[in-house]
Design an enzyme around this catalytic site. Sequence first.
Site, PDB file in Angstrom:
ATOM      1  N   THR A 155      -4.356  13.494   5.373  1.00 28.74           N
ATOM      2  CA  THR A 155      -2.840  13.651   5.548  1.00 28.74           C
ATOM      3  C   THR A 155      -2.845  14.907   6.319  1.00 28.74           C
ATOM      4  O   THR A 155      -1.902  15.063   7.466  1.00 28.74           O
ATOM      5  CB  THR A 155      -2.086  13.784   4.376  1.00 28.74           C
ATOM      6  OG1 THR A 155      -2.656  12.412   3.668  1.00 28.74           O
ATOM      7  CG2 THR A 155      -0.735  13.592   4.697  1.00 28.74           C
TER       8      THR A 155
ATOM      9  N   GLY B 138      -2.848   7.996  -4.410  1.00 30.40           N
ATOM     10  CA  GLY B 138      -2.138   9.302  -4.729  1.00 30.40           C
ATOM     11  C   GLY B 138      -0.917   9.994  -4.012  1.00 30.40           C
ATOM     12  O   GLY B 138      -0.745   9.276  -3.023  1.00 30.40           O
ATOM     13  N   ASP B 139      -0.198  10.801  -4.545  1.00 29.59           N
ATOM     14  CA  ASP B 139       0.805  11.262  -4.063  1.00 29.59           C
ATOM     15  C   ASP B 139       0.936  12.604  -4.927  1.00 29.59           C
ATOM     16  O   ASP B 139       0.082  12.903  -5.469  1.00 29.59           O
ATOM     17  CB  ASP B 139       2.095  10.411  -4.043  1.00 29.59           C
ATOM     18  CG  ASP B 139       3.155  11.069  -3.294  1.00 29.59           C
ATOM     19  OD1 ASP B 139       3.128  11.066  -2.030  1.00 29.59           O
ATOM     20  OD2 ASP B 139       3.991  11.583  -3.724  1.00 29.59           O
TER      21      ASP B 139
ATOM     22  N   LYS C 235       5.281   1.980  -3.113  1.00 26.56           N
ATOM     23  CA  LYS C 235       5.452   3.169  -3.907  1.00 26.56           C
ATOM     24  C   LYS C 235       5.425   2.961  -5.237  1.00 26.56           C
ATOM     25  O   LYS C 235       6.277   2.112  -5.781  1.00 26.56           O
ATOM     26  CB  LYS C 235       6.247   4.223  -3.341  1.00 26.56           C
ATOM     27  CG  LYS C 235       6.083   5.664  -3.185  1.00 26.56           C
ATOM     28  CD  LYS C 235       4.832   6.126  -2.150  1.00 26.56           C
ATOM     29  CE  LYS C 235       4.730   7.562  -2.544  1.00 26.56           C
ATOM     30  NZ  LYS C 235       3.754   8.227  -1.367  1.00 26.56           N
TER      31      LYS C 235
ATOM     32  N   LYS D 190       0.785  -1.026  -0.116  1.00 31.07           N
ATOM     33  CA  LYS D 190       0.006  -0.055  -0.057  1.00 31.07           C
ATOM     34  C   LYS D 190       0.854   1.397  -0.071  1.00 31.07           C
ATOM     35  O   LYS D 190       1.791   1.279   0.699  1.00 31.07           O
ATOM     36  CB  LYS D 190      -0.917  -0.064   1.284  1.00 31.07           C
ATOM     37  CG  LYS D 190      -1.789   1.196   1.333  1.00 31.07           C
ATOM     38  CD  LYS D 190      -3.068   0.668   0.809  1.00 31.07           C
ATOM     39  CE  LYS D 190      -3.796   2.137   0.301  1.00 31.07           C
ATOM     40  NZ  LYS D 190      -3.643   2.659  -0.940  1.00 31.07           N
TER      41      LYS D 190
END
Length: 448
Positions: free
Chosen positions: A204, A160-161, A121, A85
């Site tokens: 976040t 997402g990032d 990632k 994850k």
Amino acid sequence: MEILEIIKARDPQEREFHQAVSEVVESIKPVLDRNPEYRSANIVERIVEPERVIMFRVPWVDDQGKVHVNRGYRVEMNSAIGPYKGGLRFHPSVNLGILKFLAFEQVFKNALTTLPMGGGKGGSDFDPKGKTPMEIQRFCQSFMIELSRHIGPNTDVPAGDIGVGAREIGYMFGMYKKLRNEFTGVLTGKRLNWGGSLIRPEATGYGAVYFSAEMLNVTGKTLEGTTSLVSGSGNVAQFTMEKLIELGSKPMTFSDSSGYIYDERGVDRDKLEFIMQLKNVRFGRVKEYAEKYPEAVYTPVDPARDYNPLWDHKADCAFPCATQNEINGKDAANLVKNGVHVVSEGANMPTTPDGVDIFLDSHLLYGPGKAANAGGVSVSGLEMTQNSMRMAWTREEVDQRLQIIMRTIHKMCLDTAEQYGTPLNYVNGANIAGFVKVADSMLDQGIV
Ligand code: NDP
């Protein structure tokens, strides 16, 4: 040979990865001394090596019919406690070393959340800036055509990032569904009407602020009446500012990769709404804020400067929410000098090692990213749970769970740091608590 020498010799160019490993290895030395079984099972040598790395070509066609090729990646780092994850990053700086550092951090972060998630990632060196919506869509579809072979709701669940928000997740989810002919929770960060969770976009930033409130609480303080420095102006920075305003702190700065804003009067709800429109709808630059609000000062990035003036203002709290290594030793010293007494990292590894040393030596309250920004992946975990149950929790329910998780992570870090003789050292607390959970699971599962 020491583990750091081994990984440096093997992949000399992966500087960010060496940096992330070095910090963890330093923290866990006393754990290895107390538990020889980790050494005899070579846990550290195994934990620094990704279980799998996938690299692939991503060809796509622009609006003029020109063919482009980018590089796609997925680093599946560790699945000892659950499916891989972690987010996908689209940014021109993306390379294998950066994704390995992010995946490595993610393993420990996910372990701290109390949820069953391994670490991974991925992303691409694709630059979404200046691309049309159709170009973004074609890129996301091409990326997913290959990635779809390697992920799944019980295998690997990306999110997402930087450069990947709900729009990109939508295009990728659509392509996955078409290829597999199944509607599953294979990605998180989805929009609400097709499986997303309430509070995921906020999680976040909100989590980083909750974590700072927990740290302040240890010393009998609150955020009420404080001033804050925030960097970035994307997803994490926006919701950090939103929660700060709600809890009575005044955010005075934010930034993008071109420069930063200092607004002494503070960003209020109306101004934050302007920033959200500017960044999320018009995809503009923060400079425009100073044109709209003349009391604010805009300072462009000056590559010749060896420090970031954003961190050189008087304030109580700091929330780095842009990118890795955005606070160097000089910036950290400026923060301390200016009276900042709590730093809570929304971004991943935003502080360089010499900066971290300055924070720890000065005894300010320092919440490292893998603990402080774990709210995002935690609510992603809650999104997976809701998808599996085929139901959706209310905003209050999810926010309540997020607050409990952040409080639990904080306590786990605090107690572990204390137990290992370094009270209030959240770096040691997070690294040790995360490591022990993953290492014990790896021991249980044998040499795989
Ligand atoms: P966004 O893409 O929404 O925003 C990123 C922000 O940081 C933008 O303001 C961007 O400016 C700025 N930025 C990016 N790269 C650089 C750079 N090299 N130099 C200066 N500024 C830069 O990303 P997120 O808000 O999602 O992510 C921010 C950080 O938080 C990252 O470190 C990410 O890994 C971390 N994080 C994100 C989570 C999430 O849920 N999204 C979860 C946990 C951590 P510009 O607009 O000019 O590009």
